[in-house]
Design a protein around this motif. Structure first.
Motif, PDB file in Angstrom:
ATOM      1  N   LYS A   1       0.833  -1.259  -0.066  1.00  0.00           N
ATOM      2  CA  LYS A   1       0.030   0.000   0.040  1.00  0.00           C
ATOM      3  C   LYS A   1       0.951   1.223  -0.148  1.00  0.00           C
ATOM      4  O   LYS A   1       0.757   2.268  -0.622  1.00  0.00           O
ATOM      5  N   GLU A   2       1.693   1.481   0.915  1.00  0.00           N
ATOM      6  CA  GLU A   2       2.691   2.233   0.897  1.00  0.00           C
ATOM      7  C   GLU A   2       3.723   2.532  -0.461  1.00  0.00           C
ATOM      8  O   GLU A   2       3.790   3.521  -0.869  1.00  0.00           O
ATOM      9  N   ALA A   3       3.873   1.272  -0.829  1.00  0.00           N
ATOM     10  CA  ALA A   3       5.046   1.504  -2.092  1.00  0.00           C
ATOM     11  C   ALA A   3       4.070   2.025  -3.150  1.00  0.00           C
ATOM     12  O   ALA A   3       4.434   2.704  -4.125  1.00  0.00           O
ATOM     13  N   ALA A   4       2.711   1.392  -3.472  1.00  0.00           N
ATOM     14  CA  ALA A   4       1.636   2.013  -4.346  1.00  0.00           C
ATOM     15  C   ALA A   4       1.643   3.649  -4.462  1.00  0.00           C
ATOM     16  O   ALA A   4       1.740   4.092  -5.505  1.00  0.00           O
ATOM     17  N   SER A   5       1.565   3.968  -3.361  1.00  0.00           N
ATOM     18  CA  SER A   5       1.744   5.405  -3.266  1.00  0.00           C
ATOM     19  C   SER A   5       2.633   6.259  -3.860  1.00  0.00           C
ATOM     20  O   SER A   5       2.539   7.375  -4.421  1.00  0.00           O
TER      21      SER A   5
ATOM     22  N   CYS B   1       5.163  -2.854 -11.327  1.00  0.00           N
ATOM     23  CA  CYS B   1       5.257  -2.866  -9.876  1.00  0.00           C
ATOM     24  C   CYS B   1       3.938  -2.098  -9.213  1.00  0.00           C
ATOM     25  O   CYS B   1       3.346  -2.731  -8.318  1.00  0.00           O
ATOM     26  N   LEU B   2       3.479  -1.469  -9.875  1.00  0.00           N
ATOM     27  CA  LEU B   2       2.204  -0.516  -9.276  1.00  0.00           C
ATOM     28  C   LEU B   2       1.074  -1.484  -9.470  1.00  0.00           C
ATOM     29  O   LEU B   2       0.366  -1.670  -8.559  1.00  0.00           O
ATOM     30  N   VAL B   3       0.809  -2.139 -10.480  1.00  0.00           N
ATOM     31  CA  VAL B   3      -0.162  -2.985 -10.682  1.00  0.00           C
ATOM     32  C   VAL B   3      -0.038  -4.380  -9.743  1.00  0.00           C
ATOM     33  O   VAL B   3      -0.887  -4.705  -8.981  1.00  0.00           O
TER      34      VAL B   3
END
Length: 281
Positions: free
Chosen positions: A164-168, A186-188
């Motif tokens: 979740k943090e990485a997606a942001s 990576c986002l997907v």
């Protein structure tokens, strides 16, 4: 934030290069350097580094960059750090590159802070330190460096599994690198975990956003990853209506692009006597 002394002098130098030529500009920079002007020394170092108006001399460039750093010119730290990192005309030295970037970061240079984060994340020139990478990367990202946001995202995702943090942070990086397919992939993965390998918590998923990203970037997918992810989303019915046949088509396309994970995934498809595909991991 106003222009630095380096930026102001560089503007003057570029104007004079157009009107006077390099020889006169080099003479001016040499005089200013002798007077203790760190910005002049840094620009003169660039001239020696690139062979502008003088013979290329990397050692002399390093001397001048170092003088610039000693005078508090943060840009000098970035330039000499790059020189040591890339080994362009000299022997590469990750340790010295890290030391220079650290000095520049300490002087408030955002580029250098990003490079410090990169060094910590990769263990180049210094022991790998994820916490330090996140700390320096976050500083630089909040100051507007999207590359730093990318570094922070990668550390959070690959080293800590904090999807979740990485997606942001990936989304922040994507604003500046809208066509960077590795960020998209990576986002997907962070949003939907289509391959069931990231263990994304149920309350952290956004399947609809993941499917939308896949659809938007299909035409730019050269590695097959995006086709694979969209295919698996169709298989699971996440973010798109469940349709194993459509999913199979996307996975086949991914495999045809040479994607090894897609080739493996194809082994889990079975065709029924009715001509429909089923899928089971």
């Amino acid at each position: 934030m106003g222009m630095s002394n380096y930026d102001m002098l560089l503007r003057t130098v570029n104007e004079r290069l157009d009107t006077e030529g390099p020889a006169q500009v080099v003479e001016m920079l040499q005089e200013k350097t002798q007077e203790g002007d760190g910005a002049a020394a840094t620009i003169l170092a660039q001239f020696y580094d690139q062979g502008i108006g003088v013979f290329e001399d990397k050692e002399r460039a390093i001397e001048l960059y170092t003088f610039g750093m000693d005078c508090g010119v943060s840009e000098a730290a970035g330039f000499v750090g790059d020189l040591y990192r890339d080994g362009n005309g000299i022997e590469a030295n990750d340790y010295l590159a890290f030391q220079c970037y650290s000095r520049g970061a300490g002087l408030g240079n955002i580029y250098c802070a990003t490079q410090v984060a990169a060094c910590y994340s990769e263990g180049k020139g210094t022991p790998k330190n994820n916490e330090a990478a996140i700390e320096w990367g976050t500083r630089a990202a909040k100051a507007g460096d999207a590359s730093a946001a990318w570094i922070v995202a990668d550390v959070l995702y690959t080293d800590y599994g904090k999807c979740k943090e990485a997606a942001s942070w990936y989304e922040v990086a994507l604003e500046s690198f809208p066509d960077e397919m590795s960020i998209i992939g990576c986002l997907v993965e962070c949003l939907a975990d289509p391959t069931h390998q990231s263990s994304v918590a149920h309350d952290q998923t956004d399947y609809a956003k993941a499917a939308d990203l896949c659809n938007r970037y299909l035409d730019k997918d050269t590695t097959g990853h995006i086709h694979l992810y969209l295919g698996l989303l169709y298989v699971d019915g996440k973010g798109v209506p469940r349709d194993v046949n459509v999913g199979h088509e996307y996975v086949v396309t991914a495999a045809n692009k040479g994607n090894e994970a897609a080739k493996t995934a194809l082994q889990f498809f079975r065709k029924t006597i009715f001509g429909q595909y089923v899928f089971q991991w």
